[in-house]
Design an enzyme around this catalytic site. Structure first.
Site, PDB file in Angstrom:
ATOM      1  N   ASN A   8     143.625  54.193  14.879  1.00 18.54           N
ATOM      2  CA  ASN A   8     142.749  55.074  15.657  1.00 18.54           C
ATOM      3  C   ASN A   8     141.677  54.192  16.301  1.00 18.54           C
ATOM      4  OD1 ASN A   8     140.940  56.941  16.637  1.00 18.54           O
ATOM      5  ND2 ASN A   8     140.339  57.741  14.620  1.00 18.54           N
ATOM      6  N   LYS A  10     139.448  55.011  18.392  1.00 12.34           N
ATOM      7  CA  LYS A  10     138.183  55.732  18.655  1.00 12.34           C
ATOM      8  C   LYS A  10     137.684  55.451  20.078  1.00 12.34           C
ATOM      9  CE  LYS A  10     137.375  55.808  13.724  1.00 12.34           C
ATOM     10  NZ  LYS A  10     136.440  55.877  12.601  1.00 12.34           N
ATOM     11  N   HIS A  94     139.548  65.104  13.198  1.00  9.75           N
ATOM     12  CA  HIS A  94     138.905  63.916  12.621  1.00  9.75           C
ATOM     13  C   HIS A  94     137.469  64.272  12.242  1.00  9.75           C
ATOM     14  CE1 HIS A  94     137.185  59.929  12.235  1.00  9.75           C
ATOM     15  NE2 HIS A  94     138.412  59.487  12.073  1.00  9.75           N
ATOM     16  N   GLU A  96     134.795  62.790  12.663  1.00  6.44           N
ATOM     17  CA  GLU A  96     133.815  62.547  13.730  1.00  6.44           C
ATOM     18  C   GLU A  96     133.812  63.694  14.723  1.00  6.44           C
ATOM     19  OE1 GLU A  96     135.290  58.650  14.643  1.00  6.44           O
ATOM     20  OE2 GLU A  96     134.483  57.924  12.747  1.00  6.44           O
ATOM     21  N   GLU A 166     140.548  61.326   4.648  1.00  2.09           N
ATOM     22  CA  GLU A 166     139.560  60.321   5.022  1.00  2.09           C
ATOM     23  C   GLU A 166     138.193  60.722   4.466  1.00  2.09           C
ATOM     24  OE1 GLU A 166     140.920  57.993   8.773  1.00  2.09           O
ATOM     25  OE2 GLU A 166     139.723  59.688   9.424  1.00  2.09           O
ATOM     26  N   GLY A 172     134.176  53.509   8.272  1.00  2.00           N
ATOM     27  CA  GLY A 172     133.325  52.562   8.992  1.00  2.00           C
ATOM     28  C   GLY A 172     132.209  51.969   8.153  1.00  2.00           C
ATOM     29  N   SER A 211     137.972  52.549   5.874  1.00  3.41           N
ATOM     30  CA  SER A 211     137.835  51.128   5.580  1.00  3.41           C
ATOM     31  C   SER A 211     139.108  50.490   5.016  1.00  3.41           C
ATOM     32  CB  SER A 211     136.644  50.888   4.636  1.00  3.41           C
ATOM     33  OG  SER A 211     135.432  51.307   5.256  1.00  3.41           O
TER      34      SER A 211
HETATM   35  P1  13P Z   1     137.550  52.797   9.505  1.00  6.80           P
HETATM   36  O1  13P Z   1     138.901  52.212   9.196  1.00  6.80           O
HETATM   37  O2  13P Z   1     136.810  52.061  10.576  1.00  6.80           O
HETATM   38  O3  13P Z   1     136.750  53.054   8.285  1.00  6.80           O
HETATM   39  O4  13P Z   1     137.845  54.253  10.170  1.00  6.80           O
HETATM   40  C1  13P Z   1     138.695  55.116   9.522  1.00  6.80           C
HETATM   41  C2  13P Z   1     138.981  56.247  10.448  1.00  6.80           C
HETATM   42  O5  13P Z   1     138.132  57.072  10.725  1.00  6.80           O
HETATM   43  C3  13P Z   1     140.335  56.343  11.032  1.00  6.80           C
HETATM   44  O6  13P Z   1     140.531  57.563  11.647  1.00  6.80           O
END
Ligand code: 13P
Length: 249
Positions: A8, A10, A94, A96, A166, A172, A211
């Site tokens: 992903n 983003k 997601h 976010e 997640e 992140g 992560s």
């Molecule tokens: P990270 O791998 O940067 O922690 O992000 C995970 C994520 O949100 C994948 O959709």
């Protein structure tokens, strides 16, 4: 079950950067038939990444879409538009999107149904925040997201949905859930799916995200109910992403 590794990206990568990244990945994962690989660039790069993926077994995914096929919905993207670009997967719900764009379980549910209608595979994300984990309500949150998000989905349809756990506190932050912490929630999700859909639950891929790095991939993937990974930051580096794919075997 064949693992699924999804990157992903983003809100990262201009078209030029996206082409460079996907070309780098393509060269490194040639012999990775053990896993299904999905790349989810931003909308603006989908067309070029799609072209770059020709001749590769990697598949294309989008990071979001709207729950109506067309109409007066300024700024939104339809599943029909994604199909036209060669997308086979869509990330739905997601954290976010839930946090910054007020996406509700109802919106997630409507998006899932429109994905299935259009033969797109949704990757439905669920997960608790740090505060919810501290308060001991992780399972409650997951139960709500799973039951409300999958409301009205049939036993055959669930097999066409991918779930991604997640934990928001692990996204992140560099704080990965331990394999045991992740497995506990994955097993709980499998149980919820089994209560709702019976035997079909065994066929649903449940990915872990938060992560994921080459160093923690093997241990996470060794867990019984972890069937792949949804990778954020580490998917922006061709070498790291390819290594994660390799270690998912
Ligand atoms: P990270 O791998 O940067 O922690 O992000 C995970 C994520 O949100 C994948 O959709």
């Amino acid at each position: 079950m064949k693992p699924l590794i999804a990157g992903n990206w983003k809100e990262n990568c201009t078209i030029r950067e996206a082409i460079a990244l996907v070309s780098g990945i393509k060269g490194l994962v040639k012999d990775s038939g053990h896993a299904d690989i999905v790349i989810c660039p931003p909308f603006t790069a989908l067309r070029d990444v799609s072209a770059a993926l020709k001749g590769s077994s990697m598949m294309l995914g989008a990071q979001n879409m709207f729950y109506e096929e067309k109409g007066a919905f300024t700024g939104e993207i339809s599943p029909l538009m994604l199909l036209e670009l060669g997308c086979r997967f869509v990330i739905v719900g997601h954290s976010e999107r839930r946090e910054y764009f007020m996406e509700t379980d109802l919106a997630v549910n409507r998006k899932l149904k429109l994905c299935l209608k259009n033969n797109l595979t949704p990757i439905m994300c669920v997960g608790e925040s740090q505060q919810e984990r501290n308060e001991g309500v992780t399972k409650k949150v997951i139960e709500r997201e799973i039951t409300d998000g999958l409301e009205g989905i049939g036993k055959k349809e669930i097999e066409r949905i991918v779930i991604a756990y997640e934990p928001v506190w692990a996204i992140g932050t560099g704080l990965t859930a331990t394999p045991q912490q992740a497995q506990e929630v994955h097993a709980y999700i499998r149980q919820l799916l089994s209560d709702m859909f019976g035997e079909s639950a065994k066929k649903v891929r449940i990915l872990y995200g938060g992560s994921v790095k080459p160093e923690n991939t093997k241990e996470l993937m060794a867990q019984k109910d972890i069937n792949g990974a949804l990778v954020g930051g580490a998917s922006l580096d061709a070498g790291s992403f390819a290594e994660i794919v390799k270690r998912s075997a």
